[in-house]
Structures are given as structure tokens and as C-alpha cells.
Scaffold this motif. Sequence first.
Motif, mmCIF file in Angstrom:
data_model
loop_
_atom_site.group_PDB
_atom_site.id
_atom_site.type_symbol
_atom_site.label_atom_id
_atom_site.label_comp_id
_atom_site.label_asym_id
_atom_site.label_seq_id
_atom_site.Cartn_x
_atom_site.Cartn_y
_atom_site.Cartn_z
ATOM 1 N N GLY A 185 25.592 36.430 -45.591
ATOM 2 C CA GLY A 185 25.497 36.056 -46.988
ATOM 3 C C GLY A 185 25.732 37.198 -47.951
ATOM 4 N N THR A 186 26.401 38.250 -47.487
ATOM 5 C CA THR A 186 26.666 39.408 -48.341
ATOM 6 C C THR A 186 28.113 39.415 -48.809
ATOM 7 N N GLN A 187 28.360 40.146 -49.875
ATOM 8 C CA GLN A 187 29.719 40.322 -50.371
ATOM 9 C C GLN A 187 30.277 41.696 -49.983
ATOM 10 N N THR A 188 29.616 42.363 -49.062
ATOM 11 C CA THR A 188 30.154 43.622 -48.527
ATOM 12 C C THR A 188 31.518 43.352 -47.908
ATOM 13 N N LYS A 189 32.463 44.228 -48.207
ATOM 14 C CA LYS A 189 33.844 44.025 -47.767
ATOM 15 C C LYS A 189 34.175 44.890 -46.552
ATOM 16 N N ILE A 190 35.172 44.452 -45.813
ATOM 17 C CA ILE A 190 35.676 45.201 -44.663
ATOM 18 C C ILE A 190 37.200 45.277 -44.772
ATOM 19 N N THR A 191 37.748 46.458 -44.574
ATOM 20 C CA THR A 191 39.188 46.665 -44.671
ATOM 21 C C THR A 191 39.677 47.539 -43.535
ATOM 22 N N SER A 192 40.747 47.103 -42.896
ATOM 23 C CA SER A 192 41.443 47.925 -41.908
ATOM 24 C C SER A 192 42.690 48.517 -42.565
ATOM 25 N N VAL A 193 42.818 49.827 -42.515
ATOM 26 C CA VAL A 193 44.008 50.506 -43.032
ATOM 27 C C VAL A 193 44.788 51.038 -41.835
ATOM 28 N N SER A 194 46.019 50.576 -41.674
ATOM 29 C CA SER A 194 46.823 50.922 -40.495
ATOM 30 C C SER A 194 48.049 51.731 -40.895
ATOM 31 N N PRO A 195 47.944 53.058 -40.806
ATOM 32 C CA PRO A 195 49.101 53.885 -41.136
ATOM 33 C C PRO A 195 50.067 53.979 -39.955
ATOM 34 N N GLY A 196 51.324 54.271 -40.289
ATOM 35 C CA GLY A 196 52.273 54.695 -39.274
ATOM 36 C C GLY A 196 51.985 56.154 -38.956
ATOM 37 N N ALA A 197 52.996 56.895 -38.582
ATOM 38 C CA ALA A 197 52.797 58.304 -38.225
ATOM 39 C C ALA A 197 52.296 59.098 -39.428
ATOM 40 N N VAL A 198 51.258 59.895 -39.198
ATOM 41 C CA VAL A 198 50.684 60.745 -40.246
ATOM 42 C C VAL A 198 50.681 62.182 -39.746
ATOM 43 N N ASP A 199 51.051 63.095 -40.597
ATOM 44 C CA ASP A 199 51.136 64.505 -40.223
ATOM 45 C C ASP A 199 49.735 65.116 -40.218
ATOM 46 N N THR A 200 49.036 64.987 -39.087
ATOM 47 C CA THR A 200 47.676 65.515 -38.965
ATOM 48 C C THR A 200 47.526 66.270 -37.657
ATOM 49 N N GLU A 201 46.350 66.858 -37.467
ATOM 50 C CA GLU A 201 46.073 67.647 -36.264
ATOM 51 C C GLU A 201 45.958 66.787 -35.004
ATOM 52 N N ILE A 202 45.854 65.475 -35.162
ATOM 53 C CA ILE A 202 45.675 64.626 -33.984
ATOM 54 C C ILE A 202 46.920 64.642 -33.094
#
Length: 250
Positions: A185-202
Motif C-alpha cells: 500500500g505504499t507509493q515507494t517507486k522502483i526503477t531499473s536502469v540498464s546501461p550499455g557499456a560504461v567506461d568504469t573500473e569494472i
Amino acid sequence: MERWLNRVAVVTGASSGIGAACCKDLVAKGMVVVGLARREERLQELKASLPADQAKRFHGHKCDVSDEKQVIETFAWVDKNLGGADVLVNNAGIISETFITSPNNSADPRAILDTNVLGVSWCTREAFISQQRRKVNDGHVVIINSILGHAVPFVEGFNFNLYGPSKYALTAMTEILRQEFQNKGTQTKITSVSPGAVDTEIIPENVKKSVTVFPKLRSEDVADAVTYCIQTPPNVQIHELTIKPIGEKF
């Protein structure tokens, strides 16, 4: 972003890349930000890099999200010292070069699942319980997913191992959490953000050198997307946002 002024956001995996960029962006927009990471010295460096007025609203906290006990203790600290997390950005994630079929490879796959899947589950649980306890009805949970959570391309020279399956799990988890939040019964939201390739240390350095050059997003591009998602009107929930660099071939 006006409704988020001086409210608390927790960002996991904040020592570099997307996590650090999210911390910088959210604190610049007036939020109180808690950056979680295993590398405490990186969090101190991040705080030192901020303008004085923003540094006052940034708190680095050492936490390995693959350790449930540390997660519970960390969110208890946020509740006690800052009033609790209203926004959670689940960004922490790891990858390994170990193949699924490699012999005696138990440690790496387990670490990936503990961090990329269970860590997200534990952090989200603790943040949401805190919101419910405090009667916060407008929280927002963001999961930094990946295009690999929807399709796994073949990229010569790159081994996705259990990273891809772990991201598929996050796609399912996003929908499960949407249903759970709604049933509460909450209005808390959920979002998935799906990037392609990102220039990071991973992406390991040897892999960066060995694979064919391909376009990559900046960490700041993903941070912009997170901010976009959390400032939607109360009746709007971005369930899935996919971001690709121009020219991406997979």
C-alpha cells in the motif's frame, strides 16, 4: 528535485564509476548522501573533492554489501544518525574473468551472486523497512542493472560469466519489488536502469586493451538518468530505463 532537498540518499558501490558519479550529482542537487563502499579511502577522497557546502552533506561509510550483517548495521547507522534513507541507489557490482565451466571456481561465482544479487536484496530490504517504520510513503529504490540483464551479446575477448545471469536476476527482482511495494500500500517507486557499456573500473584493463574498441557511456550519463528517474511526478514510475551509447552494436 525540490522535494528531495535535504533528504537522504544511500548509494552503494560509491568508491568509483557510476556510484561516485551518483553521489556527486545527488549531493550537488541538495540531497544528504551516504556513499557505501569497501574502499574507505576512496570515499574520503570523494568527500575531499566536493565543494565545502556539499562535503557537509556527504557521508562515506565503509560497507561490503555482500555481507548481510554489515548491511544491517550500516542502515541502522543511517537511521540513527541521519534519520533513514529515502532514496536508495543499488549500484555495487562485481565481475570476474573466471568461466562458469572453469574447475574449482566456487569463490568467484559466489562472490558475484552475493554482491550483485543478495547485496541488492539486503540493501533494499533494510531501506524499505526503515521507510515503512518512519511512515515514508514516497521513497525510491533504483537498481543499476545492465543491458546484460535483458540479453547477453557475444563480445569477442570478453567473458561475462555469472555477471549476465546476476543482472537477469535484477530484472526479475525489479518486478517482484514493484509488486511487493504495491501490495504494502505504499507509493515507494522502483526503477531499473540498464546501461550499455560504461567506461568504469569494472572492465579490467587487460580486457580494455584486448577487445575491439567500442563506444562507451560516461558514469555521469548514468547518474543523470538516476536523477531523471527519481524526480518524476508522484503518479509516474519509470520501471525500466535502457541507455546505450551512440554506435553501440550489441
